[in-house]
Motif scaffolding. Structure first.
Motif, PDB file in Angstrom:
ATOM      1  N   ILE A   3      78.604 -27.930 136.557  1.00  0.00           N
ATOM      2  CA  ILE A   3      78.661 -26.507 136.878  1.00  0.00           C
ATOM      3  C   ILE A   3      78.028 -26.181 138.233  1.00  0.00           C
ATOM      4  O   ILE A   3      78.580 -25.391 139.014  1.00  0.00           O
ATOM      5  CB  ILE A   3      78.003 -25.670 135.759  1.00  0.00           C
ATOM      6  N   SER A  61      79.730 -23.969 141.197  1.00  0.00           N
ATOM      7  CA  SER A  61      79.071 -22.780 141.739  1.00  0.00           C
ATOM      8  C   SER A  61      78.930 -22.884 143.255  1.00  0.00           C
ATOM      9  O   SER A  61      79.136 -21.898 143.981  1.00  0.00           O
ATOM     10  CB  SER A  61      77.694 -22.602 141.088  1.00  0.00           C
ATOM     11  N   SER A  96      82.477 -22.415 144.806  1.00  0.00           N
ATOM     12  CA  SER A  96      83.028 -21.066 144.688  1.00  0.00           C
ATOM     13  C   SER A  96      82.165 -20.007 145.354  1.00  0.00           C
ATOM     14  O   SER A  96      82.647 -18.911 145.674  1.00  0.00           O
ATOM     15  CB  SER A  96      83.213 -20.704 143.215  1.00  0.00           C
ATOM     16  N   GLU A 112      79.840 -18.506 143.810  1.00  0.00           N
ATOM     17  CA  GLU A 112      79.503 -17.547 142.758  1.00  0.00           C
ATOM     18  C   GLU A 112      78.336 -18.079 141.924  1.00  0.00           C
ATOM     19  O   GLU A 112      78.278 -19.284 141.643  1.00  0.00           O
ATOM     20  CB  GLU A 112      80.700 -17.314 141.822  1.00  0.00           C
ATOM     21  N   PRO A 113      77.422 -17.225 141.492  1.00  0.00           N
ATOM     22  CA  PRO A 113      76.359 -17.678 140.587  1.00  0.00           C
ATOM     23  C   PRO A 113      76.963 -17.987 139.218  1.00  0.00           C
ATOM     24  O   PRO A 113      77.927 -17.349 138.801  1.00  0.00           O
ATOM     25  CB  PRO A 113      75.414 -16.469 140.522  1.00  0.00           C
ATOM     26  N   PHE A 114      76.418 -18.991 138.535  1.00  0.00           N
ATOM     27  CA  PHE A 114      76.991 -19.324 137.237  1.00  0.00           C
ATOM     28  C   PHE A 114      76.346 -18.537 136.099  1.00  0.00           C
ATOM     29  O   PHE A 114      76.796 -18.625 134.957  1.00  0.00           O
ATOM     30  CB  PHE A 114      76.911 -20.834 136.963  1.00  0.00           C
ATOM     31  N   SER A 170      83.909 -13.135 137.946  1.00  0.00           N
ATOM     32  CA  SER A 170      83.297 -14.441 138.212  1.00  0.00           C
ATOM     33  C   SER A 170      83.854 -15.530 137.306  1.00  0.00           C
ATOM     34  O   SER A 170      83.472 -15.656 136.146  1.00  0.00           O
ATOM     35  CB  SER A 170      81.772 -14.353 138.035  1.00  0.00           C
ATOM     36  N   THR A 202      83.320 -18.676 137.704  1.00  0.00           N
ATOM     37  CA  THR A 202      82.278 -19.682 137.517  1.00  0.00           C
ATOM     38  C   THR A 202      81.416 -19.364 136.303  1.00  0.00           C
ATOM     39  O   THR A 202      81.077 -20.262 135.521  1.00  0.00           O
ATOM     40  CB  THR A 202      81.395 -19.771 138.776  1.00  0.00           C
ATOM     41  N   GLU A 203      81.061 -18.106 136.115  1.00  0.00           N
ATOM     42  CA  GLU A 203      80.245 -17.741 134.963  1.00  0.00           C
ATOM     43  C   GLU A 203      81.033 -17.885 133.662  1.00  0.00           C
ATOM     44  O   GLU A 203      80.483 -18.263 132.623  1.00  0.00           O
ATOM     45  CB  GLU A 203      79.720 -16.315 135.103  1.00  0.00           C
ATOM     46  N   PHE A 246      80.848 -21.468 132.834  1.00  0.00           N
ATOM     47  CA  PHE A 246      79.516 -21.806 132.355  1.00  0.00           C
ATOM     48  C   PHE A 246      79.374 -21.499 130.858  1.00  0.00           C
ATOM     49  O   PHE A 246      78.914 -22.339 130.081  1.00  0.00           O
ATOM     50  CB  PHE A 246      78.471 -21.020 133.155  1.00  0.00           C
TER      51      PHE A 246
END
Length: 323
Positions: free
Chosen positions: A72, A76, A79, A81-83, A199, A201-202, A205
């Motif tokens: 992950i 992140s 991308s 982006e925060p996960f 998001s 990425t989240e 996750f």
């Protein structure tokens, strides 16, 4: 909204998408290559699961989530982006749960089906999505979608051979259940999209976290088999290939129209069929080819009614995303 019949003609939409591309030809080629690489990555993930066949499906789901979680930070970083932000935890948890259950059913289905048949049945997500959207989303089912639903239903009946008890087995039911829970995950994605959440990425996750949870829960009734030797490579491949597919999909959407990406992702079925034939000597029956063609055709017909969340969510597939 389209104001012409093109709204219900996906091939016309594809033609329009190609003509409307303002990017350079090289950018379009990169987008197409990235989409095909995403399809191949999802196929590699399925192949890794097939290589781990002595391992029960709950354990496979667990390792898919565990190794996916380790990768992950890389996603992140790529991308930007925060996960984890702590927002929309309820909806994200629900999406992760539904997606993980779909993944578990997919792994169950490939224990008794060819890779091609399992992947074909995973395409039923579009069918269930159209049935569920009017119930859970602020959308109505257009009458023009009914032919597509009928074509998919007919194709499913052919693939599972409902008239043949030995062919219509529990593994086919598992494949259809995977499609249903994928659709449920897409419904949640659509809710998140309506609330402005973007998001990916989240979302990934949470999917890894709940894959671990679902896998552990299912393992209570299974015999645990510790991977040994090269099996650790296949177990790691589950997460790495899925992550690679997600990254390729992100690049594809950046370079080419999403309609083109949606069409090209059906190549995943062909890749699964080829892999099954090359490495496991699997043979698709006449009914599988015919029914699979109908399911793909019906899914393309439904593409114009597909909520944004489903078009962008590639983390199950398998898959698939449902995967």
């Amino acid at each position: 909204m389209y104001r012409t019949p093109i709204a219900y003609n996906p091939f016309a939409r594809l033609k329009m998408a190609l003509k409307s591309q303002k990017r350079k030809r090289s950018s379009i080629v990169l987008g197409i290559i990235a989409t095909l690489l995403a399809s191949l990555s999802f196929t590699f993930m399925s192949a890794c699961a097939r290589m781990l066949e002595p391992m029960a499906s709950g354990e496979t789901t667990f390792f898919r989530g565990l190794f996916g979680l380790l990768f992950i930070p890389l996603l992140s970083l790529e991308s930007g982006e925060p996960f984890y932000t702590g927002k929309f935890k309820g909806f994200l948890s629900l999406r992760g749960l539904f997606g993980s259950i779909a993944l578990f059913f997919y792994f169950l289905s490939i224990e008794g089906l060819t890779l091609g048949d399992a992947q074909i049945l995973s395409q039923l997500a579009a069918f269930f999505m159209c049935l569920m959207a009017p119930l859970f989303l602020s959308e109505k089912l257009p009458p023009q979608a009914i032919p597509g639903l009928a074509v998919i239903a007919a194709g499913t009946a052919l693939v599972v051979q409902i008239w043949n008890y030995s062919s219509f087995n529990l593994y086919a039911v598992y494949g259809m259940a995977g499609g249903f829970f994928s659709a449920a995950a897409y419904i949640v994605i659509s809710h998140l999209a309506e609330k402005g959440f973007r998001s990916n990425t989240e979302i990934v996750f949470y999917f890894q976290i709940y894959s671990i949870v679902v896998g552990l829960f299912m393992m209570k009734n299974e015999t645990f088999t510790m991977p040994a030797g090269v099996e650790w490579l296949w177990a790691a491949g589950l997460g790495l290939c899925a992550l690679s597919a997600q990254m390729f999909m992100t690049w594809a959407f950046q370079h080419v129209n999403s309609v083109i990406v949606s069409f090209l992702m059906y190549s995943e079925i062909l890749f699964h069929i080829l892999y099954g034939w090359l490495f496991w000597d699997e043979r698709m029956t006449f009914w599988s080819w015919t029914g699979g063609s109908l399911i793909v055709a019906g899914s393309i017909m439904l593409m114009v009614f597909q909520p944004k969340g489903m078009a962008r969510d590639t983390h199950h597939r398998k898959h698939g995303d449902s995967k």
